[in-house]
Design an enzyme around this catalytic site. Structure first.
Site, short mmCIF file in Angstrom:
data_model
loop_
_atom_site.label_atom_id
_atom_site.label_comp_id
_atom_site.label_asym_id
_atom_site.label_seq_id
_atom_site.Cartn_x
_atom_site.Cartn_y
_atom_site.Cartn_z
N LYS A 52 71.12 20.06 43.58
CA LYS A 52 70.70 19.85 42.19
C LYS A 52 71.12 21.01 41.30
CE LYS A 52 66.64 17.01 43.33
NZ LYS A 52 65.16 17.03 43.52
N GLY A 101 63.39 5.69 39.81
CA GLY A 101 64.02 4.98 38.70
C GLY A 101 63.21 3.79 38.22
N GLY A 156 70.10 4.46 38.27
CA GLY A 156 69.17 4.40 39.41
C GLY A 156 67.91 3.61 39.11
N ALA A 157 68.03 2.65 38.21
CA ALA A 157 66.85 1.91 37.74
C ALA A 157 66.14 1.13 38.84
CB ALA A 157 67.25 0.95 36.61
#
Lengths: 324, 324
Positions: free
Chosen positions: B125, B16, B10-11
């Site tokens: 999550k 990210g 997720g950069a």
């Protein structure tokens, strides 16, 4: 200083009677025992009354308002109910929040294990924790490992048979998995310590009396009794096969309690001996704090001492009415 | 000492890119960026390559074996994926366990909140956490409160409009609920600190840059800009009504992303302003440790400094492609 008021649910059960005894021995608690209306005339309940204990009657399915009325002035609620009943306490949790109970101790007193399909009993408990957390209700979750009382093999002479509910003569995966173990009487005594201590508020706490592998347990029993144990070996594949079989058996006949016990036992076997969840390391990994460090002066019974009791006929068989 | 190897998923996303910048600024990490094959030709991905970064392509739905091959030699995996995508990483978690990754940082970076129906994104999550725990995989769960970037009201002059995704001009329940807040850039910087520290291994960690009520936020904005805010009031009943409406809207049209955002916003409003979950007290109640105490030398941007940036045109609008 006024006594801490404790509302104990399950006082006549296996863990509950250990907790009740410890609370009374301690002397600094004012205990109310909550008993199901249907059990009002049981001898075990009469014995509570004979001791002069405050006993109130109701059902966990009662309305939140009615349960909250019972909880007025209560500091601490402790649940120690039949494992397969976990999940029925939603109304009591709401009531505890309404009545401003300071600490709710849900039915725990088992082995640490991750949530999500490993052990059905654990997953039930975690849903209860969610209900507590959603209300921001003060809590302490207590896990203690596995009882000495159901961790011993039988010996060939039969001298342990009076007290053995599940003989542990199957050695799983070489018998090398360490497991946290405890004497049932210590569960109550350490619970009394834990609920008097602010350091345990809003924490998961684990304790245990000993950490032993099956091989170590068996060596202790052989050494203490002088008898040569009759043991068989099980592999992970055997455990998984047993688990599959019991899953099917419970699906086919969900009302059969013996099947539920056996399924639970198979899940315990997977968790304890294959996954190796029941250790201090995994407890801490899962967010528990070490109760042994909080109460370093408390002396837990060691398993070897328990074997002395077992050999001397001083142990009570757990769940006397259940045969597996 | 060899550099810590980080596998970042997720950069190019909102959080990210903050994490990537911080890892590179720090200088002690060797970063591999995992990019979806479908995104290979995006300009944002080309920019990663232009920086000389190691980029690998795949899908989170790829087989565990293939993903494990990408993770050979990786110390730390960090996921910072689109919030509504959380749940797709099961194969990567298995792969991380297989490849003996030391620490898995799941997609967190939000507000603390109990599990079980309060916030759908939190529940997603927590299921991911279960998957991690079931594998005994090393982890750090990081929550940071709510971004400054989406916590400001608009001002009448319109000078904040270039950067405001959701104007916070509705004051809920009197505006007195404290909330943990953070500058997005600090999320990356503190994450770099956290993953270098053994004290955070197998822990939930919270951090924040400021703790402010809506009234305090609004005072700061008025003081800094000299403008009088146009505000409306909402009650808990309004929040619940909004929540019910958005629940129905999402049920009617599950593919409508704008509805999902609005439902999520309504759930955040309930959690942040009515339940008051997003505080250090509740984070600690839920088992988090305080990252501010672990890194006392780290200076988080204060919200008042962020407002200076906002007034000076130095803030980037989050999610530029999303309109609500």
């Amino acid at each position: 200083m006024s006594k801490q008021t404790v509302f104990l649910v399950g006082a006549t059960g296996e863990t509950g009677e250990s907790i009740l005894r410890a609370l009374l021995d301690d002397g600094s608690f004012e205990v109310t025992c909550f008993i199901r209306t249907a059990s009002a005339h049981k001898p075990s309940v009469q014995r509570l009354k004979d001791k002069g204990l405050k006993v109130v009657f109701g059902e966990l399915s009662d309305s939140t308002e009615n349960l909250a009325n019972l909880l007025v002035g209560i500091d601490t609620v402790i649940l120690s109910i039949f494992a397969f009943d976990v999940g029925v306490e939603a109304s009591l949790i709401q009531a505890a929040s309404m009545a401003r109970v300071k600490r709710f101790v849900p039915c725990g007193f088992g082995t640490p294990c991750p949530r999500g399909g490993v052990m059905a009993l654990r997953d039930l408990k975690e849903v209860v924790h969610d209900q507590i957390f959603t209300l921001h209700l003060g809590y302490t979750i207590i896990d203690v490992g596995y009882w000495y009382e159901i961790s011993s093999p039988r010996v060939p002479s039969g001298k342990f048979d009076y007290a053995i509910m599940v003989p542990r003569n199957k050695v799983i995966e070489g018998g090398t998995a360490p497991n946290m173990l405890i004497a049932k009487k210590d569960v109550g005594a350490i619970t009394a310590r834990i609920i008097k201590d602010d350091r345990t508020l809003n924490k998961r706490v684990y304790v245990c009396g000993d950490i032993l592998t099956q091989n170590e347990i068996n060596s202790i029993v052989e050494e203490k009794t002088g008898e040569k144990l009759e043991l068989t070996n099980e592999t992970t594949a055997d455990v998984r096969k047993d688990l599959d079989q019991m899953n099917r058996a419970v699906q086919d006949d969900p009302s059969n309690l013996a099947h539920k016990y056996r399924l639970s036992n198979a899940q315990y076997n997977l968790s304890k001996y294959v996954r190796i969840d029941n250790t201090p390391e995994i407890a801490e990994y899962l967010g528990y704090i070490d109760g042994r460090k909080l109460f370093p002066d408390y002396v837990f019974q060691k398993f070897s001492d328990f074997v002395n009791d077992l050999a001397a006929g001083r142990v009570q068989r757990p769940y006397p009415h259940v045969s597996l």
